[in-house]
Design an enzyme around this catalytic site. Sequence first.
Site, short mmCIF file in Angstrom:
data_model
loop_
_atom_site.label_atom_id
_atom_site.label_comp_id
_atom_site.label_asym_id
_atom_site.label_seq_id
_atom_site.Cartn_x
_atom_site.Cartn_y
_atom_site.Cartn_z
N TYR A 44 0.80 -0.20 -18.53
CA TYR A 44 1.91 -1.09 -18.88
C TYR A 44 1.91 -2.35 -18.01
CZ TYR A 44 6.57 -3.07 -19.16
OH TYR A 44 7.62 -3.94 -19.31
N LYS A 90 1.28 -6.44 -19.00
CA LYS A 90 2.22 -7.54 -18.79
C LYS A 90 1.61 -8.65 -17.93
CE LYS A 90 5.56 -6.35 -21.39
NZ LYS A 90 5.88 -7.19 -22.56
N THR A 137 24.19 -1.00 -23.01
CA THR A 137 24.29 -1.84 -24.20
C THR A 137 25.25 -1.23 -25.20
OG1 THR A 137 21.97 -2.45 -23.86
CG2 THR A 137 22.93 -2.95 -26.02
#
Length: 315
Positions: free
Chosen positions: A176, A180, A216
Amino acid sequence: MTRAEWNPRELSDLTGRTFAVTGATRGLGFFACEQLARAGAHVVLTGRHPNRLVTARAALVRRVPDASVETLLLDTSKLGSVRAAAATLRARGALDGLLLNAGVVHPPKIRETVDGNELIFATNVLGHFALAGELLQPLAAARGRMVWVGSMSTSMWNYDPVDPQLTTGYTPWRAYVQSKVATTALAFESDRRLRATGVPVRSLVAHPGYSLSGRTAGIRDVNEPTRAKRFLANLQAPLTQSKEDGAWPLVRALVDIGAEGGSYWGPAQITRGAPRPATASALTRDPAVGERLWAVCEEATGVRWPFAKAARAAR
């Protein structure tokens, strides 16, 4: 709108402009689409699951009843899917912005894609490199921009992707982070090449800080965290923010007229806060790293960006 006046909740009118967003059915991608749609833009939601595209579109229209939105099937881990989606978008004319958001953090047990590439690198990097290249001409026609989604992890772990497919030393986290690093380095390399060839398209990077679904708002079929996930997320409240707030730097990089090509954006407090210019890690800004990764992506995807054609398309 100047940087001092920027308000992520009150964007300038985007009526008449078209944006495509990868990975739009959940998280950052969904909220970026919502923010763009609220400002009047026409938004193309893309995703790899047909059912999730349908439910994401329905959720967006519930929240923004007058939204101008359509869906498009796109799996960035599969080069055939990228080519098909790009052909559809090219046929629709000029494109004002492309948000390269889709990504995998935790891969499934199968590590290799149908094209023979490592899954995380294929999804996060190769698919977006190919898509941006395939859409360079419609972006140039609109004098638009592409925004690549980075991560603050690249400033904490300097995993130089000299073995981007991780044939040795594989771990999901390493895969990962280096994806990036590659994404960010390619964004800067894109900007250098676009400037050098006179293509009027801006390439920028934005990262969302530390944004959690547990912080959220609940949205049916889009964000439905468990009680346990909300509890754990709230324990980290001083350092985290919602996915909606995490989308702010992405959207600002995409639409702020003052955001220059080659710039890097993130939350003001690194992990959270209003969107501001930030500083990328030295590794990602190294032209030698960008050039090396560009060659890797060209070989793995078979895509050569049509700089000359794009420059002519903008005239």
